[in-house]
Design a protein around this motif. Structure first.
Motif, PDB file in Angstrom:
ATOM      1  N   GLY A 101       0.813  -1.204   0.000  1.00  0.00           N
ATOM      2  CA  GLY A 101       0.000   0.000   0.000  1.00  0.00           C
ATOM      3  C   GLY A 101       0.842   1.246   0.000  1.00  0.00           C
ATOM      4  O   GLY A 101       0.552   2.220  -0.712  1.00  0.00           O
ATOM      5  N   ALA A 102       1.944   1.249   0.784  1.00  0.00           N
ATOM      6  CA  ALA A 102       2.820   2.416   0.851  1.00  0.00           C
ATOM      7  C   ALA A 102       3.484   2.680  -0.503  1.00  0.00           C
ATOM      8  O   ALA A 102       3.598   3.828  -0.948  1.00  0.00           O
ATOM      9  CB  ALA A 102       3.871   2.216   1.926  1.00  0.00           C
ATOM     10  N   ALA A 103       3.884   1.624  -1.179  1.00  0.00           N
ATOM     11  CA  ALA A 103       4.522   1.783  -2.486  1.00  0.00           C
ATOM     12  C   ALA A 103       3.544   2.332  -3.520  1.00  0.00           C
ATOM     13  O   ALA A 103       3.879   3.189  -4.340  1.00  0.00           O
ATOM     14  CB  ALA A 103       5.103   0.450  -2.953  1.00  0.00           C
ATOM     15  N   LEU A 104       2.295   1.818  -3.494  1.00  0.00           N
ATOM     16  CA  LEU A 104       1.279   2.308  -4.426  1.00  0.00           C
ATOM     17  C   LEU A 104       1.012   3.797  -4.214  1.00  0.00           C
ATOM     18  O   LEU A 104       0.870   4.566  -5.165  1.00  0.00           O
ATOM     19  CB  LEU A 104      -0.014   1.510  -4.248  1.00  0.00           C
ATOM     20  N   LEU A 105       0.939   4.206  -2.925  1.00  0.00           N
ATOM     21  CA  LEU A 105       0.716   5.618  -2.613  1.00  0.00           C
ATOM     22  C   LEU A 105       1.873   6.479  -3.134  1.00  0.00           C
ATOM     23  O   LEU A 105       1.662   7.551  -3.719  1.00  0.00           O
ATOM     24  CB  LEU A 105       0.564   5.794  -1.098  1.00  0.00           C
ATOM     25  N   GLU A 106       3.104   5.990  -2.924  1.00  0.00           N
ATOM     26  CA  GLU A 106       4.276   6.731  -3.385  1.00  0.00           C
ATOM     27  C   GLU A 106       4.305   6.838  -4.907  1.00  0.00           C
ATOM     28  O   GLU A 106       4.632   7.892  -5.469  1.00  0.00           O
ATOM     29  CB  GLU A 106       5.533   6.034  -2.873  1.00  0.00           C
ATOM     30  N   LEU A 107       3.922   5.742  -5.591  1.00  0.00           N
ATOM     31  CA  LEU A 107       3.872   5.763  -7.057  1.00  0.00           C
ATOM     32  C   LEU A 107       2.840   6.778  -7.561  1.00  0.00           C
ATOM     33  O   LEU A 107       3.081   7.512  -8.528  1.00  0.00           O
ATOM     34  CB  LEU A 107       3.528   4.368  -7.587  1.00  0.00           C
ATOM     35  N   LYS A 108       1.699   6.808  -6.889  1.00  0.00           N
ATOM     36  CA  LYS A 108       0.646   7.737  -7.288  1.00  0.00           C
ATOM     37  C   LYS A 108       1.129   9.186  -7.186  1.00  0.00           C
ATOM     38  O   LYS A 108       0.880  10.016  -8.072  1.00  0.00           O
ATOM     39  CB  LYS A 108      -0.588   7.518  -6.408  1.00  0.00           C
ATOM     40  N   GLN A 109       1.853   9.488  -6.095  1.00  0.00           N
ATOM     41  CA  GLN A 109       2.372  10.834  -5.898  1.00  0.00           C
ATOM     42  C   GLN A 109       3.366  11.215  -7.000  1.00  0.00           C
ATOM     43  O   GLN A 109       3.330  12.331  -7.547  1.00  0.00           O
ATOM     44  CB  GLN A 109       3.033  10.944  -4.525  1.00  0.00           C
ATOM     45  N   PHE A 110       4.264  10.274  -7.328  1.00  0.00           N
ATOM     46  CA  PHE A 110       5.244  10.561  -8.368  1.00  0.00           C
ATOM     47  C   PHE A 110       4.590  10.686  -9.748  1.00  0.00           C
ATOM     48  O   PHE A 110       5.040  11.476 -10.593  1.00  0.00           O
ATOM     49  CB  PHE A 110       6.340   9.492  -8.387  1.00  0.00           C
ATOM     50  N   GLU A 111       3.515   9.914 -10.019  1.00  0.00           N
ATOM     51  CA  GLU A 111       2.826  10.033 -11.304  1.00  0.00           C
ATOM     52  C   GLU A 111       2.211  11.434 -11.453  1.00  0.00           C
ATOM     53  O   GLU A 111       2.218  12.017 -12.535  1.00  0.00           O
ATOM     54  CB  GLU A 111       1.735   8.968 -11.410  1.00  0.00           C
TER      55      GLU A 111
END
Length: 734
Positions: free
Chosen positions: A40-50
């Motif tokens: 979940g933390a990785a998905l959130l971080e990916l969303k922010q970078f996108e």
């Protein structure tokens, strides 16, 4: 695993992440096979970078966009998805090419090359590494050029392009020497040795192996010098502290001298003023002189206290420095003593393992009875051996094995004990469940391979250990005058009428292999009296030596056997040993060595010592707390058919003897709860006629005397020697 060295003056975060990718790639790729979902933390971080990428695209800021793409790639790498990471690195690479950012293009090419190397897409890896090399050459970064050349050579090695790899490694090694980069030079030499070995140039391969080993020793020496440098630094600090203390003491003396001068001047001035104003200001002068005296007295006291405090502080610093130095010295000595103690314990354990392994090998009297005219040339490389030989006599058939386990030393010894145990189990099961005549050489190897794969839980995964063994197995039927042979890699030689006949083993090991379901081949040979039979491991043939440092090889070995085959077997063994020592010269022994040769006479062999003892109506009590020692004793007594009872301490032995009939006791000395001496004394107090034989692995000079004083009837040392052991027991049981 490919080791990629990246030397580029980029931002520190990108450089550190590139190094991190290189070191951890192997483990990340293995984890990627599991196809784990992102956290979940990785998905959130990916969303922010996108979102940041989209914003940078709207603003037309390609430099920021490339940086965010790199961050996304690192997230996918850290979450075991290298293919996704490669996609984002490619997008970033395209942007940096547009921006003309050569350093970024170079680093991204290196990262992509590393990813595709670990994915075994070697052509893609080669393209990216070549792009990095082209940039570094244009920027005249020679050290980075050397690392690129080394990476490209490693990829070409995987593509079997050995000659081009050699050229690049030689150039990289030259640059490394120019910059005195010992670590890179050593790595290049090691790769050169591997490439020349593939090219068949053994002399150059050997030379580069030796150069690599020498540089590796220098690197280790530098590490030791760093430790010595730290010790010298501590001693230098202590000396500097002592010098500071001396300087402070000198300063104190100067302060004291200055104080005395000030006091004299002030007293002189006071005296002059007093003389001028004596008449009218006598009282005032005396009061003023008193104030001045008190003032300077207090100042002197404060100054003295300050100086003494400074001296005390300097003294404490020196004392602490000396204490730390002493503690460091004690810690170093403690660690040295600990390492020496551990080394001694390891050596003692391996030497005891050697005694156990020798006890499991066929004893010399057994071989003398069965083979008559034979030799066994057995030279372990280390204390214990990964080679072993095994023999079993079943009625009119003789099974003889020469095996070479994966590795040598302790790992090889473990495999050898596993192999002997499986051979006993397989041969005895076939003999009991069917008949002696049903023994087939190929069937025994098929079963042995199945047991090894099962016991080591081998599945064929590329990362699991490839443990197994190569073997030569022959069965001689003295009734039919016929020999069966089956082999895994290793062959069988028969010399008859001055001609050598070779029967080759199958090109697959006794372990997990692509041909694991293919049965082994059985060769059958009609024997004639006088035939000489040889089986062996590859240690003798693979030994480096001679004038050119080459391997001995099978051609020389065959010529040697034909030259000496007419001599008695014990003389053949002596010549083979002398030839080996002469060939090896100053070279180290490469592997364990095992060669077995014997002459077929046509006569049936004598019965083994085990077959002369039948104690099926006797009950033997074994008092032994160690499982391994009990299993060895039980195996030695298995053929006698005696009933065995085991207890694990002296107290259990005493209690069992009180209520049960026992014909003989094998008593270990060192056991918990009650040792063997005390147990023997108590048992003899109520059952004097039970024979007690004390057995121990310590074998000190006074143990036999103490054992007999305790009431024991006899004494043996472990590990047991089969013939002497059964003969001794027969004195009390027959």
């Amino acid at each position: 695993m490919l080791i990629i060295y990246i030397h580029n003056p980029l931002a520190m975060s990108l450089k550190m992440k590139s190094i991190f990718i290189t070191l951890m790639l192997f483990f990340l790729f293995q984890a990627a096979k599991a196809q784990k979902a992102l956290s979940g933390a990785a998905l959130l971080e990916l969303k922010q970078f996108e979102q940041l990428i989209s914003k940078a695209q709207e603003e037309g800021d390609k430099r920021k966009e490339a940086g965010y793409l790199n961050q996304v790639a690192y997230i996918y790498l850290e979450n075991a998805d290298p293919l996704a990471a490669a996609g984002y690195f490619k997008k970033s690479l395209a942007l940096n090419r547009e921006l003309g950012n050569q350093n970024a293009v170079k680093n991204l090419s290196n990262s992509l090359g590393s990813i595709y190397y670990e994915l075994e897409d070697f052509h893609a890896a080669l393209n990216y590494f070549n792009e990095s090399l082209k940039i570094n050459r244009s920027l005249h970064k020679k050290q980075d050029v050397a690392y690129d050349l080394q990476n490209i050579a490693q990829v070409e090695f995987e593509l079997k392009q050995y000659a081009p790899a050699v050229k690049k490694l030689e150039e990289a090694a030259g640059i490394a020497l120019e910059f005195n980069d010992i670590k890179l030079t050593q790595s290049c030499y090691l790769q050169l040795a591997e490439n020349f070995e593939k090219l068949g140039d053994n002399q150059k391969s050997k030379n580069y192996y030796e150069k690599s080993s020498a540089l590796l020793s220098q690197l280790q020496k530098k590490q030791i010098e760093n430790i010595e440098s730290q010790k010298n630094l501590a001693e230098t600090k202590a000396i500097q502290t002592q010098q500071k203390l001396q300087t402070t003491m000198d300063t104190l003396a100067e302060y004291k001298e200055s104080l005395r001068e000030i006091q004299l001047k002030n007293e002189l001035m006071t005296a002059e003023n007093n003389l001028k104003d004596m008449a009218i200001k006598e009282a005032e002068a005396r009061e003023k002189a008193g104030r001045i005296f008190r003032y300077y007295s207090i100042t002197a006291i404060v100054l003295m206290i300050f100086i003494l405090t400074l001296i005390y502080y300097q003294f404490r610093q020196k004392k602490n420095a000396n204490r730390q130095l002493t503690e460091q010295k004690k810690e170093i000595e403690k660690q040295r003593d600990f390492v020496q103690e551990q080394n001694q314990k390891i050596t003692d354990s391996i030497q005891y393992a050697q005694r156990i392994q020798n006890a499991l090998l066929p004893p010399r009297p057994l071989l003398d009875n069965i083979l008559k005219d034979y030799f066994v040339l057995f030279i372990p490389r280390d204390i214990v051996s990964g080679d072993f030989y095994w023999i079993s006599q079943k009625e009119n058939s003789l099974i003889l094995v020469a095996a070479d386990c994966t590795g040598h030393g302790v790992p090889g010894a473990f495999m050898s004990m596993l192999g002997m145990a499986f051979l006993n189990e397989i041969v005895n099961k076939i003999a009991v469940n069917r008949h002696i005549s049903s023994l087939q050489a190929d069937e025994i190897l098929n079963e042995l391979r199945k047991n090894i794969i099962g016991s080591l839980h081998q599945t064929g995964d590329k990362d699991e250990p490839k443990d197994g063994m190569d073997i030569s197995l022959c069965i001689i039927d003295f009734e039919a005058k016929r020999l069966q042979f089956a082999g895994a890699h290793n062959p069988l030689y028969i010399i008859r009428n001055n001609e050598l006949m070779q029967y080759s083993g199958d090109k697959m090991p006794l372990s997990y292999h692509k041909n694991k379901d293919v049965p082994f081949t059985k060769h059958e040979v009609n024997l004639q009296p006088g035939d000489l039979i040889y089986i062996f491991s590859d240690g003798y043939l693979d030994q480096f030596g001679g004038d050119k440092g080459f391997k001995f090889l099978s051609k020389n070995f065959k010529e040697l056997l034909l030259r000496v085959h007419q001599l008695p077997l014990h003389e053949q063994q002596k010549i083979l040993l002398e030839e080996h020592e002469q060939w090896k010269g100053q070279q180290e022994q490469l592997d364990d060595i095992l060669v077995i040769g014997f002459r077929y006479t046509g006569k049936k062999p004598a019965k083994t010592p085990d077959e002369r003892y039948n104690w099926q109506d006797r009950q033997i009590l074994i008092a032994e707390d160690t499982d391994v020692n009990y299993f060895l004793l039980a195996e030695a007594l298995r053929e006698t058919k005696a009933k065995l009872v085991r207890v694990k301490n002296g107290r259990e032995a005493v209690e069992f003897c009180k209520t049960n009939h026992i014909d003989l006791i094998l008593m270990d000395i060192n056991m918990p709860d009650m040792n063997g001496y005390e147990a023997t004394t108590q048992i003899k107090s109520f059952k004097k006629d039970i024979p007690v034989i004390v057995q121990t692995a310590l074998n000190t000079s006074n143990e036999k005397e103490i054992s007999l004083q305790a009431g024991a009837d006899d004494y043996i040392a472990k590990p047991i020697e089969l013939k002497a052991f059964l003969t001794k027991l027969g004195q009390y049981l027959d």
